[in-house]
Design a protein around this motif. Structure first.
Motif, PDB file in Angstrom:
ATOM      1  N   ARG A  31       8.850  -4.120   6.660  1.00  0.00           N
ATOM      2  CA  ARG A  31       8.238  -5.450   6.621  1.00  0.00           C
ATOM      3  C   ARG A  31       6.718  -5.390   6.782  1.00  0.00           C
ATOM      4  O   ARG A  31       6.106  -6.253   7.420  1.00  0.00           O
ATOM      5  CB  ARG A  31       8.841  -6.379   7.678  1.00  0.00           C
ATOM      6  N   THR A  32       6.083  -4.374   6.195  1.00  0.00           N
ATOM      7  CA  THR A  32       4.629  -4.255   6.228  1.00  0.00           C
ATOM      8  C   THR A  32       4.023  -4.311   4.825  1.00  0.00           C
ATOM      9  O   THR A  32       2.820  -4.086   4.664  1.00  0.00           O
ATOM     10  CB  THR A  32       4.192  -2.939   6.905  1.00  0.00           C
ATOM     11  N   LEU A  33       4.833  -4.622   3.823  1.00  0.00           N
ATOM     12  CA  LEU A  33       4.339  -4.689   2.447  1.00  0.00           C
ATOM     13  C   LEU A  33       3.402  -5.882   2.295  1.00  0.00           C
ATOM     14  O   LEU A  33       3.596  -6.930   2.909  1.00  0.00           O
ATOM     15  CB  LEU A  33       5.521  -4.823   1.490  1.00  0.00           C
ATOM     16  N   GLN A  34       2.355  -5.706   1.477  1.00  0.00           N
ATOM     17  CA  GLN A  34       1.371  -6.756   1.260  1.00  0.00           C
ATOM     18  C   GLN A  34       1.123  -6.952  -0.235  1.00  0.00           C
ATOM     19  O   GLN A  34       1.559  -6.149  -1.056  1.00  0.00           O
ATOM     20  CB  GLN A  34       0.048  -6.390   1.942  1.00  0.00           C
ATOM     21  N   ARG A  35       0.416  -8.027  -0.575  1.00  0.00           N
ATOM     22  CA  ARG A  35      -0.057  -8.235  -1.935  1.00  0.00           C
ATOM     23  C   ARG A  35      -1.574  -8.303  -1.905  1.00  0.00           C
ATOM     24  O   ARG A  35      -2.164  -8.900  -1.002  1.00  0.00           O
ATOM     25  CB  ARG A  35       0.463  -9.568  -2.509  1.00  0.00           C
ATOM     26  N   ASN A  36      -2.214  -7.657  -2.897  1.00  0.00           N
ATOM     27  CA  ASN A  36      -3.637  -7.864  -3.098  1.00  0.00           C
ATOM     28  C   ASN A  36      -3.906  -7.833  -4.599  1.00  0.00           C
ATOM     29  O   ASN A  36      -2.970  -7.886  -5.398  1.00  0.00           O
ATOM     30  CB  ASN A  36      -4.489  -6.845  -2.315  1.00  0.00           C
ATOM     31  N   PHE A  37      -5.159  -7.746  -4.992  1.00  0.00           N
ATOM     32  CA  PHE A  37      -5.498  -7.890  -6.400  1.00  0.00           C
ATOM     33  C   PHE A  37      -5.074  -6.685  -7.241  1.00  0.00           C
ATOM     34  O   PHE A  37      -5.133  -6.734  -8.464  1.00  0.00           O
ATOM     35  CB  PHE A  37      -6.998  -8.164  -6.556  1.00  0.00           C
ATOM     36  N   GLN A  38      -4.608  -5.622  -6.598  1.00  0.00           N
ATOM     37  CA  GLN A  38      -4.047  -4.499  -7.327  1.00  0.00           C
ATOM     38  C   GLN A  38      -2.523  -4.542  -7.355  1.00  0.00           C
ATOM     39  O   GLN A  38      -1.890  -3.643  -7.883  1.00  0.00           O
ATOM     40  CB  GLN A  38      -4.513  -3.179  -6.702  1.00  0.00           C
ATOM     41  N   GLY A  39      -1.931  -5.590  -6.784  1.00  0.00           N
ATOM     42  CA  GLY A  39      -0.472  -5.716  -6.781  1.00  0.00           C
ATOM     43  C   GLY A  39       0.081  -5.501  -5.385  1.00  0.00           C
ATOM     44  O   GLY A  39      -0.528  -5.906  -4.381  1.00  0.00           O
ATOM     45  N   TYR A  40       1.232  -4.843  -5.297  1.00  0.00           N
ATOM     46  CA  TYR A  40       1.816  -4.546  -3.994  1.00  0.00           C
ATOM     47  C   TYR A  40       1.008  -3.450  -3.302  1.00  0.00           C
ATOM     48  O   TYR A  40       0.543  -2.507  -3.934  1.00  0.00           O
ATOM     49  CB  TYR A  40       3.275  -4.101  -4.139  1.00  0.00           C
ATOM     50  N   SER A  41       0.862  -3.573  -2.001  1.00  0.00           N
ATOM     51  CA  SER A  41       0.037  -2.652  -1.232  1.00  0.00           C
ATOM     52  C   SER A  41       0.738  -2.296   0.071  1.00  0.00           C
ATOM     53  O   SER A  41       1.443  -3.127   0.659  1.00  0.00           O
ATOM     54  CB  SER A  41      -1.319  -3.296  -0.928  1.00  0.00           C
ATOM     55  N   THR A  42       0.521  -1.073   0.517  1.00  0.00           N
ATOM     56  CA  THR A  42       1.124  -0.637   1.778  1.00  0.00           C
ATOM     57  C   THR A  42       0.183  -0.816   2.956  1.00  0.00           C
ATOM     58  O   THR A  42       0.559  -0.537   4.089  1.00  0.00           O
ATOM     59  CB  THR A  42       1.511   0.852   1.696  1.00  0.00           C
ATOM     60  N   ARG A  43      -1.035  -1.243   2.694  1.00  0.00           N
ATOM     61  CA  ARG A  43      -2.024  -1.381   3.759  1.00  0.00           C
ATOM     62  C   ARG A  43      -2.163  -2.848   4.145  1.00  0.00           C
ATOM     63  O   ARG A  43      -2.712  -3.651   3.402  1.00  0.00           O
ATOM     64  CB  ARG A  43      -3.373  -0.829   3.316  1.00  0.00           C
ATOM     65  N   ALA A  44      -1.646  -3.197   5.287  1.00  0.00           N
ATOM     66  CA  ALA A  44      -1.630  -4.590   5.715  1.00  0.00           C
ATOM     67  C   ALA A  44      -2.970  -5.011   6.308  1.00  0.00           C
ATOM     68  O   ALA A  44      -3.621  -4.245   7.019  1.00  0.00           O
ATOM     69  CB  ALA A  44      -0.521  -4.802   6.750  1.00  0.00           C
ATOM     70  N   GLU A  45      -3.369  -6.216   5.970  1.00  0.00           N
ATOM     71  CA  GLU A  45      -4.480  -6.892   6.642  1.00  0.00           C
ATOM     72  C   GLU A  45      -5.836  -6.200   6.531  1.00  0.00           C
ATOM     73  O   GLU A  45      -6.683  -6.356   7.398  1.00  0.00           O
ATOM     74  CB  GLU A  45      -4.140  -7.093   8.127  1.00  0.00           C
ATOM     75  N   CYS A  46      -6.057  -5.420   5.492  1.00  0.00           N
ATOM     76  CA  CYS A  46      -7.406  -4.873   5.273  1.00  0.00           C
ATOM     77  C   CYS A  46      -8.314  -5.976   4.735  1.00  0.00           C
ATOM     78  O   CYS A  46      -7.877  -6.872   4.026  1.00  0.00           O
ATOM     79  CB  CYS A  46      -7.368  -3.750   4.234  1.00  0.00           C
ATOM     80  N   ASP A  47      -9.588  -5.895   5.065  1.00  0.00           N
ATOM     81  CA  ASP A  47     -10.588  -6.689   4.369  1.00  0.00           C
ATOM     82  C   ASP A  47     -10.959  -5.932   3.096  1.00  0.00           C
ATOM     83  O   ASP A  47     -11.245  -4.728   3.145  1.00  0.00           O
ATOM     84  CB  ASP A  47     -11.827  -6.898   5.238  1.00  0.00           C
ATOM     85  N   LEU A  48     -10.951  -6.619   1.978  1.00  0.00           N
ATOM     86  CA  LEU A  48     -11.170  -5.996   0.676  1.00  0.00           C
ATOM     87  C   LEU A  48     -12.572  -6.317   0.171  1.00  0.00           C
ATOM     88  O   LEU A  48     -12.966  -7.482   0.096  1.00  0.00           O
ATOM     89  CB  LEU A  48     -10.128  -6.505  -0.328  1.00  0.00           C
ATOM     90  N   ILE A  49     -13.330  -5.277  -0.176  1.00  0.00           N
ATOM     91  CA  ILE A  49     -14.665  -5.439  -0.751  1.00  0.00           C
ATOM     92  C   ILE A  49     -14.597  -5.064  -2.226  1.00  0.00           C
ATOM     93  O   ILE A  49     -14.153  -3.971  -2.564  1.00  0.00           O
ATOM     94  CB  ILE A  49     -15.706  -4.553  -0.041  1.00  0.00           C
ATOM     95  N   GLY A  50     -15.043  -5.966  -3.090  1.00  0.00           N
ATOM     96  CA  GLY A  50     -15.025  -5.715  -4.519  1.00  0.00           C
ATOM     97  C   GLY A  50     -16.402  -5.288  -5.014  1.00  0.00           C
ATOM     98  O   GLY A  50     -17.416  -5.882  -4.644  1.00  0.00           O
ATOM     99  N   PHE A  51     -16.423  -4.256  -5.854  1.00  0.00           N
ATOM    100  CA  PHE A  51     -17.669  -3.752  -6.437  1.00  0.00           C
ATOM    101  C   PHE A  51     -17.559  -3.784  -7.955  1.00  0.00           C
ATOM    102  O   PHE A  51     -16.513  -3.454  -8.524  1.00  0.00           O
ATOM    103  CB  PHE A  51     -17.931  -2.302  -6.003  1.00  0.00           C
ATOM    104  N   GLY A  52     -18.654  -4.172  -8.617  1.00  0.00           N
ATOM    105  CA  GLY A  52     -18.671  -4.168 -10.075  1.00  0.00           C
ATOM    106  C   GLY A  52     -18.399  -5.540 -10.657  1.00  0.00           C
ATOM    107  O   GLY A  52     -17.963  -6.475  -9.967  1.00  0.00           O
TER     108      GLY A  52
END
Length: 462
Positions: free
Chosen positions: A310-331
């Protein structure tokens, strides 16, 4: 005894529930981002001392492609002139410094991803230069503690390239394949012989990549159940750790290159369902865990383990195993998520270049979440990732009575319950096996914005 595929695949329900809807890589979705967003909100979120214990995730968008695939809806620049990479790389390095100055330098980076476009459009020296600049300004965790991934086009990557990527620190890769059938490849302008893919996968294993994922697409021109079955059987033999099998979204009114394909050659709605059924049959029969939507993973893969824990997450790359990270976008066009703020860079190269050349962040759009947004984001994440809602967890975290707060939504889901997609009890909503394929439909019930936006901007849920 019914198989997973038989439980999942019910043509009557799939046809009835098929609709346009978000993939929920964020909530609110990017359609809610607005141009009058104040970048100061992003800067305040980045500087929040309360976030100092949160890991960082870095996403780099490399937009260049040597050739264009007709099906693609990504933000890209098709060019054979490799010199275009140099000014973009120089600006990425300046952006790295600008972004790093906004964050606590001690915050560790536990996830990094290069996407595109085709990241391997960069030369070996340019890739090394970008990674060195990243390490100069951010604290990247050791290999065993982090996920450093890159999207790889096998047409652009030799075994030497794979070895170089591993030396730079990448430990996971995602390979674009789509289909092995030569007729389909010709129709989508992606000629990629099997040997190219097998060579890259073997090199990744030989150099110690932790995980290999592969992207396939069903619903492309000339695809048949028999032809795609051959692709699936070949892929099962190659045994990637993860598979994403996306439904092709034909939206030529938005993506002009799709007009290069003959719509008469696209599979019918009935054929698409038959293709989907074969995907589920073949992959689950081969031992892959059906994560949900269009994702499959071996039981030993982190994705499957994260869902079980129960630690699966969603981010802009799809499913992610890293919960609750702050995401910085470059480019250009990249999107960041910092605290309760989403921020997107200028979509096109001129606007991105102008901002960076002026010594400013390239953020042009975004949204700051309301309290209701935060609550619904959590609900939708739990539905999409963990396939259940435990009401007491929300009541403890948000100080509400779940069944009362979401009474209209739960009532709307009663029909889905009768159809066997979900079960609803006094303290829990659970997505049943038959509902995994329609999890986007279930999540959409909790989205308060859908009535205010144009659904045809989204792909079909099936």
């Amino acid at each position: 005894m019914p198989t997973v595929a038989n439980t999942l695949f019910r043509p009557d329900l799939l046809a009835r529930y098929s609709a346009n809807g978000p993939r929920y890589t964020s909530y609110p979705t990017a359609l809610q981002f607005h141009d009058n967003f104040d970048p100061a909100d992003y800067l305040r979120a980045a500087a929040d001392p309360g976030a100092s214990g949160t890991d960082l995730s870095l996403y780099f968008h490399i937009p260049f492609c040597d050739t264009v695939c007709f099906y693609c809806g990504c933000n890209k620049v098709a060019t054979k002139n490799r010199a275009h990479a140099r000014p973009y790389l120089d600006r990425l390095k300046r952006e790295i410094a600008l972004q790093a100055a906004c964050f606590d330098q001690q915050r560790p980076v536990s996830q990094l991803h290069w996407g595109g476009g085709t990241p391997t459009f960069l030369s070996h020296d340019e890739m090394a230069e970008l990674m060195a600049a990243t390490r100069q300004h951010f604290k990247l965790l050791p290999d065993a503690e982090a996920e450093y991934s890159i999207e790889v086009d096998p047409r652009e990557a030799s075994p030497d390239t794979v070895a170089h990527l591993r030396k730079l620190g990448f430990n996971r890769m995602s390979l674009g394949v789509q289909d092995f059938d030569p007729l389909v490849q010709q129709a989508i302008n992606r000629i990629q012989p099997l040997g190219m893919t097998t060579s890259v996968m073997q090199a990744a294993r030989d150099t110690g990549f932790h995980s290999i994922g592969v992207d396939l697409i069903y619903g492309l021109p000339h695809q048949t159940v028999d032809s795609f079955s051959r692709t699936l059987d070949t892929m099962i033999e190659l045994a990637p750790d993860r598979l994403s099998v996306f439904a092709y979204a034909h939206m030529p009114q938005i993506f002009k290159m799709q007009r290069q394909m003959d719509p008469a050659m696209l599979p019918s709605a009935q054929q698409r369902l038959a293709l989907l059924q074969r995907v589920v049959e073949r992959l689950t029969g081969a031992g892959y865990v059906y994560i949900g939507m269009d994702h499959f993973a071996l039981p030993t893969d982190e994705l499957a383990r994260a869902q079980a824990q129960r630690t699966l997450q969603r981010n802009f790359q799809g499913y992610s195993t890293r919960a609750e990270c702050d995401l910085i976008g470059f480019g250009a066009s990249s999107i960041g998520k910092v605290g309760d703020v989403y921020a997107q860079n200028a979509k096109h190269l001129p606007g991105y270049a102008a901002a960076i050349d002026a010594g400013e962040l390239a953020i042009t759009r975004g949204v700051r979440l309301t309290a209701d947004d935060r609550l619904r984001r959590d609900v939708i994440t739990q539905v999409m990732c963990n396939l259940e809602l435990r009401f007491d967890e929300f009541e403890a975290a948000y100080g509400l009575r779940f069944a009362e707060t979401f009474a209209p939504e739960l009532e709307r889901l009663r029909g889905s319950e009768r159809d066997g997609l979900v079960s609803i009890s006094a303290g829990k909503l659970e997505v049943q096996m038959a509902g995994r394929m329609l999890v986007r439909n279930i999540a959409m019930v909790f989205d308060r914005y859908l009535g205010q936006q144009t659904l045809d901007r989204f792909s079909r849920t099936v």
